[in-house]
Write an enzyme that holds these catalytic residues in place. Sequence first.
Site, PDB file in Angstrom:
ATOM      1  N   TRP A  54      -8.220   2.715   4.101  1.00  0.00           N
ATOM      2  CA  TRP A  54      -7.617   3.819   4.852  1.00  0.00           C
ATOM      3  C   TRP A  54      -7.972   3.755   6.337  1.00  0.00           C
ATOM      4  O   TRP A  54      -9.102   3.428   6.699  1.00  0.00           O
ATOM      5  CB  TRP A  54      -8.121   5.143   4.274  1.00  0.00           C
ATOM      6  CG  TRP A  54      -7.790   6.304   5.152  1.00  0.00           C
ATOM      7  CD1 TRP A  54      -8.629   6.932   6.027  1.00  0.00           C
ATOM      8  CD2 TRP A  54      -6.534   6.971   5.263  1.00  0.00           C
ATOM      9  NE1 TRP A  54      -7.962   7.944   6.678  1.00  0.00           N
ATOM     10  CE2 TRP A  54      -6.677   7.984   6.220  1.00  0.00           C
ATOM     11  CE3 TRP A  54      -5.289   6.786   4.635  1.00  0.00           C
ATOM     12  CZ2 TRP A  54      -5.632   8.835   6.570  1.00  0.00           C
ATOM     13  CZ3 TRP A  54      -4.249   7.631   4.985  1.00  0.00           C
ATOM     14  CH2 TRP A  54      -4.430   8.650   5.943  1.00  0.00           C
ATOM     15  N   ASN A  56      -7.256   6.288  10.029  1.00  0.00           N
ATOM     16  CA  ASN A  56      -6.535   7.271  10.845  1.00  0.00           C
ATOM     17  C   ASN A  56      -6.871   7.078  12.321  1.00  0.00           C
ATOM     18  O   ASN A  56      -6.714   5.958  12.814  1.00  0.00           O
ATOM     19  CB  ASN A  56      -6.624   8.707  10.310  1.00  0.00           C
ATOM     20  CG  ASN A  56      -7.989   9.282  10.090  1.00  0.00           C
ATOM     21  OD1 ASN A  56      -8.696   8.865   9.178  1.00  0.00           O
ATOM     22  ND2 ASN A  56      -8.378  10.257  10.874  1.00  0.00           N
ATOM     23  N   ASP A  57      -7.309   8.078  13.031  1.00  0.00           N
ATOM     24  CA  ASP A  57      -7.341   8.058  14.508  1.00  0.00           C
ATOM     25  C   ASP A  57      -7.932   6.798  15.162  1.00  0.00           C
ATOM     26  O   ASP A  57      -8.948   6.290  14.708  1.00  0.00           O
ATOM     27  CB  ASP A  57      -8.220   9.204  15.035  1.00  0.00           C
ATOM     28  CG  ASP A  57      -7.997  10.507  14.355  1.00  0.00           C
ATOM     29  OD1 ASP A  57      -7.121  10.607  13.499  1.00  0.00           O
ATOM     30  OD2 ASP A  57      -8.737  11.454  14.666  1.00  0.00           O
ATOM     31  N   GLN A  73     -10.945   5.534  12.716  1.00  0.00           N
ATOM     32  CA  GLN A  73     -11.394   6.256  11.523  1.00  0.00           C
ATOM     33  C   GLN A  73     -11.017   5.414  10.315  1.00  0.00           C
ATOM     34  O   GLN A  73      -9.840   5.081  10.118  1.00  0.00           O
ATOM     35  CB  GLN A  73     -10.711   7.631  11.461  1.00  0.00           C
ATOM     36  CG  GLN A  73     -11.191   8.587  12.526  1.00  0.00           C
ATOM     37  CD  GLN A  73     -12.598   9.077  12.210  1.00  0.00           C
ATOM     38  OE1 GLN A  73     -12.802   9.952  11.392  1.00  0.00           O
ATOM     39  NE2 GLN A  73     -13.588   8.502  12.883  1.00  0.00           N
ATOM     40  N   SER A 114     -14.086  11.213  14.701  1.00  0.00           N
ATOM     41  CA  SER A 114     -13.545  10.615  15.927  1.00  0.00           C
ATOM     42  C   SER A 114     -14.422  10.841  17.154  1.00  0.00           C
ATOM     43  O   SER A 114     -15.164  11.809  17.239  1.00  0.00           O
ATOM     44  CB  SER A 114     -12.146  11.172  16.194  1.00  0.00           C
ATOM     45  OG  SER A 114     -11.261  10.613  15.267  1.00  0.00           O
ATOM     46  N   ASP A 188     -14.541  15.556  18.073  1.00  0.00           N
ATOM     47  CA  ASP A 188     -13.732  14.539  18.758  1.00  0.00           C
ATOM     48  C   ASP A 188     -14.046  14.439  20.258  1.00  0.00           C
ATOM     49  O   ASP A 188     -13.146  14.541  21.113  1.00  0.00           O
ATOM     50  CB  ASP A 188     -12.226  14.792  18.545  1.00  0.00           C
ATOM     51  CG  ASP A 188     -11.871  14.989  17.076  1.00  0.00           C
ATOM     52  OD1 ASP A 188     -12.640  14.499  16.219  1.00  0.00           O
ATOM     53  OD2 ASP A 188     -10.852  15.645  16.776  1.00  0.00           O
ATOM     54  N   GLU A 239      -7.337  19.146  18.063  1.00  0.00           N
ATOM     55  CA  GLU A 239      -8.150  17.963  17.757  1.00  0.00           C
ATOM     56  C   GLU A 239      -7.973  16.913  18.852  1.00  0.00           C
ATOM     57  O   GLU A 239      -7.009  16.937  19.607  1.00  0.00           O
ATOM     58  CB  GLU A 239      -7.696  17.330  16.425  1.00  0.00           C
ATOM     59  CG  GLU A 239      -7.795  18.249  15.233  1.00  0.00           C
ATOM     60  CD  GLU A 239      -7.422  17.587  13.905  1.00  0.00           C
ATOM     61  OE1 GLU A 239      -8.114  17.839  12.926  1.00  0.00           O
ATOM     62  OE2 GLU A 239      -6.434  16.840  13.851  1.00  0.00           O
TER      63      GLU A 239
HETATM   64  C1  FRU Z   1      -7.673  13.924  13.496  1.00  0.00           C
HETATM   65  C2  FRU Z   1      -8.987  14.186  12.762  1.00  0.00           C
HETATM   66  C3  FRU Z   1     -10.089  14.428  13.760  1.00  0.00           C
HETATM   67  C4  FRU Z   1     -11.304  14.048  12.981  1.00  0.00           C
HETATM   68  C5  FRU Z   1     -10.817  12.897  12.151  1.00  0.00           C
HETATM   69  C6  FRU Z   1     -11.451  12.768  10.809  1.00  0.00           C
HETATM   70  O1  FRU Z   1      -6.756  13.181  12.783  1.00  0.00           O
HETATM   71  O2  FRU Z   1      -8.822  15.272  11.891  1.00  0.00           O
HETATM   72  O3  FRU Z   1     -10.112  15.729  14.267  1.00  0.00           O
HETATM   73  O4  FRU Z   1     -12.384  13.696  13.793  1.00  0.00           O
HETATM   74  O5  FRU Z   1      -9.417  13.068  12.005  1.00  0.00           O
HETATM   75  O6  FRU Z   1     -11.108  11.584  10.183  1.00  0.00           O
END
Ligand code: FRU
Length: 532
Positions: A54, A56-57, A73, A114, A188, A239
């Site tokens: 997985w 994400n950010d 992430q 993040s 973040d 965020e």
């Molecule tokens: C944004 C978020 C951030 C957080 C991260 C967790 O997509 O929710 O605010 O730090 O993803 O994975």
Amino acid sequence: MTKIAIKKQAKLLLCAIGMLTLFNCKESSVTDKKAYTEEELYRPNFHFTPKKGWMNDPNGMFYYNGYYHLYYQHYPDSIVWGPMHWGHAISTDMVTWTEKPIAIYPDEKGYIFSGSAVVDLQNTSGFGSLKNPPIVAMFTYHDPLKEKTNAPGIQSQGIAYSLNEGLTWTKYENNPVIEFPSIKDFRDPKMIWDNIHKQWLMVLAAGDKTMFYGSKNLKNWEFLSDFGKNIGAHGGVWECPDFFPLFVEGSDEYKWVLLLSINPGGPNGGSATQYFVGDFDGKTFKLDASFSKDMNGQKGLWIDYGRDNYAGVTWSNISETDGRKLFMGWMSNWNYGQKVPTQKWRSSMTMARELKLIKEDNHYSVSSQPVRELQNYVAKTIKKETLKIKDKKTVLIDKSLVDLTKLDIHFTLKNLKKDVYTFSFSNGSNNTISFGINKKENYFFIDRRKSGDLSFSDAFAKQISKAPFTKDFDKIDIRVIVDKTSIEVFYNNGKTVMTEIFFPEKPMETFAVSKENFDFTIENLTINQLNF
Ligand code: FRU
């Protein structure tokens, strides 16, 4: 003949001799899909994806010694979100990426959410030396145990440093460096060197606002001010902010830009990134008066109106001679990101983009364009100078001339009237992804309602995505980047951007344009097939 073609011929033969009970003779899309591996059909050619697991950010992006670093992430053990690590990739041009070992692991203080990284050239932190400046990262510790019991202090900020150009990291022994136990969503942190006020500056998201902090040594942080309560879009939690000065294009005036991601509450549903333009005196950020008006109440202005560009932030330590503000986002949406139909990895990043601050008729706006490095990957170019479009539908190019899974297309539209102009990529499985301009109702759009697999989430393709015009026009430049499962459309030199992903049952085969009533002209159509 390819393996796929041989299989198809054999199937047709069996159908012809009547073995109907054993074989399904309908040309079904399921069969098409099985003809391709997930890697072939879905893995982008040049947008960064983790090998497995997985993502994400984007996090901690910095440039140093010839390399652009991208952290992200990451949960390597599953294709859904879980205990967060910082994955790591490097690139010399922000187009081709090499994945490196995981950079930061979760620990007893929590998951690593993040954050950002800076190159501490003057060794203000004392973690390194002038000869070997430390890279210092700040991230959010998210404590899952406190989250379970709803105890105060679920999120706090920690720092870590690297003395080997971001490859391995040591967490600071006195973490956390910033706490605010009463604020649940406190995360973040994005740091920059504020060269105007000679301070390290950090912005983080705190529920429905951002908070600014300043520091001399990256370890001790002083609260400066907050911004944003009741300003801009507040459909969900705030965020991943980013905050930096930017020169207005073609002038020596500068303004401060605040990027702010919000989930949900995006202009087309789910997560998206808004921005603000104003002034900063070293402590407090104040919206520019004209920008306040342009925000149109609390609706907000958006870096990208498509549904798949979230949590984007900019690179630090870009040299002054380069001078660009370089940005990248997560090319997905929390509405369905954990359900998209890939099984080995989940999600990719957007193309790296250059942000510019534009001032026109006293209005400020932030534009984005793909980084120029992409031009180095052009394998083949097909040009058409002037095309008068008279038919309802005109095929502009098909797969006999270019591979439609890796394209960078530019063109200018002229003589536009009150009509709907639709550009579409399609394949023989009746999958279509389209974008265009509705000049009857004054919006740009992406329509993925027939783009292939939609079954994984109702939220994915319920309606078309729209971006409003800022002013009327009869001529416009458009640039489109396509990479198998994504389309990034830059209208008007990136003043309006729409990014979306899609999952076709087989690769797209034709690119066509359609209109309803009036003839119009396409000029300087340049179709670049990219080399990956
Ligand atoms: C944004 C978020 C951030 C957080 C991260 C967790 O997509 O929710 O605010 O730090 O993803 O994975």
